[in-house]
Design a protein around this motif. Structure first.
Motif, short mmCIF file in Angstrom:
data_model
loop_
_atom_site.label_atom_id
_atom_site.label_comp_id
_atom_site.label_asym_id
_atom_site.label_seq_id
_atom_site.Cartn_x
_atom_site.Cartn_y
_atom_site.Cartn_z
N VAL A 139 0.85 -1.19 0.00
CA VAL A 139 0.00 0.00 0.00
C VAL A 139 0.89 1.25 0.00
O VAL A 139 0.60 2.23 -0.68
N THR A 140 2.00 1.18 0.74
CA THR A 140 2.96 2.28 0.76
C THR A 140 3.52 2.55 -0.64
O THR A 140 3.68 3.70 -1.05
N LEU A 141 3.81 1.49 -1.37
CA LEU A 141 4.32 1.64 -2.74
C LEU A 141 3.30 2.38 -3.61
O LEU A 141 3.67 3.22 -4.44
N LYS A 142 2.03 2.07 -3.41
CA LYS A 142 0.99 2.76 -4.17
C LYS A 142 0.94 4.24 -3.81
O LYS A 142 0.80 5.12 -4.68
N GLU A 158 14.90 11.05 -1.45
CA GLU A 158 15.87 10.20 -0.77
C GLU A 158 15.14 9.02 -0.14
O GLU A 158 14.06 9.18 0.45
N ILE A 159 15.74 7.83 -0.24
CA ILE A 159 15.17 6.61 0.34
C ILE A 159 16.12 6.10 1.42
O ILE A 159 17.29 5.84 1.14
N ILE A 160 15.62 5.98 2.64
CA ILE A 160 16.44 5.54 3.77
C ILE A 160 15.87 4.23 4.30
O ILE A 160 14.67 4.14 4.60
N GLU A 161 16.72 3.21 4.39
CA GLU A 161 16.24 1.92 4.89
C GLU A 161 17.15 1.39 5.98
O GLU A 161 18.35 1.64 5.98
N ALA A 162 16.56 0.66 6.93
CA ALA A 162 17.31 0.06 8.04
C ALA A 162 16.86 -1.39 8.24
O ALA A 162 15.66 -1.68 8.23
N HIS A 163 17.85 -2.28 8.42
CA HIS A 163 17.57 -3.69 8.66
C HIS A 163 18.55 -4.25 9.68
O HIS A 163 19.55 -3.62 10.02
N HIS A 164 18.27 -5.47 10.10
CA HIS A 164 19.09 -6.17 11.09
C HIS A 164 20.50 -6.45 10.56
O HIS A 164 20.76 -6.39 9.35
N ARG A 165 21.38 -6.77 11.48
CA ARG A 165 22.80 -6.97 11.15
C ARG A 165 23.06 -8.17 10.25
O ARG A 165 24.12 -8.27 9.62
N HIS A 166 22.10 -9.09 10.15
CA HIS A 166 22.32 -10.31 9.37
C HIS A 166 21.97 -10.16 7.89
O HIS A 166 22.29 -11.06 7.09
N VAL A 221 13.74 -5.28 12.08
CA VAL A 221 13.06 -6.13 11.10
C VAL A 221 13.05 -5.47 9.73
O VAL A 221 13.34 -6.11 8.72
N GLY A 222 12.72 -4.19 9.67
CA GLY A 222 12.73 -3.48 8.39
C GLY A 222 12.03 -2.14 8.49
O GLY A 222 10.82 -2.10 8.74
N ASP A 223 12.78 -1.06 8.32
CA ASP A 223 12.22 0.29 8.31
C ASP A 223 12.56 0.95 6.97
O ASP A 223 13.69 0.86 6.50
N HIS A 224 11.58 1.62 6.39
CA HIS A 224 11.79 2.31 5.12
C HIS A 224 11.12 3.69 5.16
O HIS A 224 9.95 3.78 5.52
N THR A 231 11.32 23.06 -1.05
CA THR A 231 11.67 24.34 -0.46
C THR A 231 10.60 24.72 0.56
O THR A 231 9.45 24.95 0.20
N GLY A 232 10.98 24.75 1.83
CA GLY A 232 10.04 25.13 2.87
C GLY A 232 9.20 24.01 3.42
O GLY A 232 8.40 24.23 4.34
N GLU A 233 9.35 22.79 2.90
CA GLU A 233 8.57 21.67 3.43
C GLU A 233 9.22 20.34 3.07
O GLU A 233 10.00 20.24 2.13
N ARG A 234 8.91 19.34 3.87
CA ARG A 234 9.34 17.97 3.61
C ARG A 234 8.15 17.04 3.79
O ARG A 234 7.36 17.21 4.73
N ILE A 235 8.04 16.07 2.91
CA ILE A 235 7.03 15.03 3.05
C ILE A 235 7.76 13.72 3.25
O ILE A 235 8.67 13.38 2.48
N GLU A 236 7.42 13.00 4.31
CA GLU A 236 8.04 11.71 4.58
C GLU A 236 6.97 10.62 4.61
O GLU A 236 5.96 10.76 5.29
N ILE A 237 7.20 9.57 3.84
CA ILE A 237 6.31 8.41 3.84
C ILE A 237 7.09 7.25 4.40
O ILE A 237 8.13 6.85 3.85
N THR A 238 6.64 6.72 5.53
CA THR A 238 7.41 5.72 6.27
C THR A 238 6.61 4.46 6.52
O THR A 238 5.41 4.52 6.83
N HIS A 239 7.28 3.33 6.40
CA HIS A 239 6.72 2.05 6.83
C HIS A 239 7.72 1.37 7.75
O HIS A 239 8.90 1.30 7.44
N LYS A 240 7.24 0.88 8.90
CA LYS A 240 8.10 0.17 9.85
C LYS A 240 7.50 -1.19 10.16
O LYS A 240 6.32 -1.29 10.49
N SER A 241 8.33 -2.20 10.05
CA SER A 241 7.89 -3.56 10.38
C SER A 241 8.39 -3.93 11.77
O SER A 241 9.57 -3.79 12.06
N ALA A 242 7.47 -4.38 12.61
CA ALA A 242 7.83 -4.81 13.96
C ALA A 242 7.92 -6.32 14.07
O ALA A 242 8.45 -6.85 15.04
#
Length: 275
Positions: A139-142, A158-166, A221-224, A231-242
């Protein structure tokens, strides 16, 4: 809730990488579903679990042993769920093609040549392939497609992602898919506009690029997050997996989608009716 009996279950499912974190989550989800049954469980021949019951980690007996032989693992299955490594997945798909077993692929890190081979295999069996099986991620991709079209000029992406050490591949398959969706919405080719690293004197940012940042650590687990910086604003669309449970439940939706299909290459947008 225990899994249904063999006579009642409509979907006979085999799991590759059955003793890994994702494999165990899939087995638990299959057993808890009302319409799926574990029909096969596979892992590497070096796994100490070979020969053991695939559901032993749950303290129950499924009657399905963990096996190293792919064809033995697929013998009673109608569909395979595979979240392993590209080389292993390609081997599994070759056996699926021979045996007429459909596949749900959550593996990431495929080369362009391997993706071409998968498309060829999909002429003979039905495959759902997605870098992320989470309903929320898709749904986030849409939403990203809609945002990119509306913010086509004047916004740096910009796309920022975080995952586990493995995790062994970077950027994540989900982050790359996000980039592909955005680039397509903007009429760009991700291969030519992606920036994966910055160091030293880089010069000013090219507004036509899509940047990627990768974080690895702990048990994330996975954050994106996709940042549209104007200019003057930022829009962030985030999905976090727990929990990986979201990937497992999405995979079972893909299994149900494939019921009755003989061939074709599909993605989670097809499964969720988002195309």
């Amino acid at each position: 809730m225990a899994s249904t009996s063999a006579g009642a279950a409509r979907h006979q499912v085999a799991v590759a990488g059955a003793t890994g974190r994702m494999g165990q989550m899939l087995i638990e989800a299959i057993r808890s579903s009302g319409d799926c049954q574990l029909a096969g469980a596979m892992d590497l021949a070096s796994s100490p679990a070979i020969g053991n019951d695939a559901a032993a980690f749950l303290g129950v007996a499924s009657g399905v042993p963990v096996v190293a032989d792919v064809r033995a693992g697929l013998a009673r299955a109608k569909v395979l769920i595979d979240f392993t490594r590209p080389e292993g997945t390609m081997t599994h798909l070759a056996a699926c093609r021979e045996l007429g077993v459909n596949a749900v692929i959550g593996t990431t890190g495929f080369s362009a040549d391997q993706k071409t081979q998968i498309a060829e295999i999909a002429r003979d069996i039905a495959i759902v392939m997605a870098p992320n099986m989470s309903v929320g991620v898709n749904v986030t991709l849409k939403l990203l497609d809609m945002a990119a079209r509306a913010l086509a000029t004047g916004y740096d992406i910009e796309i920022i992602e975080a995952h586990h050490r493995h995790k062994v591949d970077a950027p994540s398959g989900t982050a790359l898919k996000m980039g592909e969706v955005i680039a397509e919405a903007l009429g760009r080719d991700l291969k030519s506009c992606a920036v994966y690293a910055r160091e030293g004197v880089t010069g000013e940012r090219d507004p036509s690029t899509i940047g990627f940042s990768t974080i690895r650590g702990g048990d994330i687990v996975g954050d994106h997050t996709v940042l549209f910086a104007g200019t003057g604003e930022r829009i962030e669309i985030t999905h976090k997996s727990a929990s990986r449970a979201t990937y497992a439940q999405g995979s079972l939706r893909a299994v149900r989608f494939l019921a009755g299909k003989r061939s074709g290459l599909f993605d989670m947008f097809d499964v969720l009716g988002l195309n």
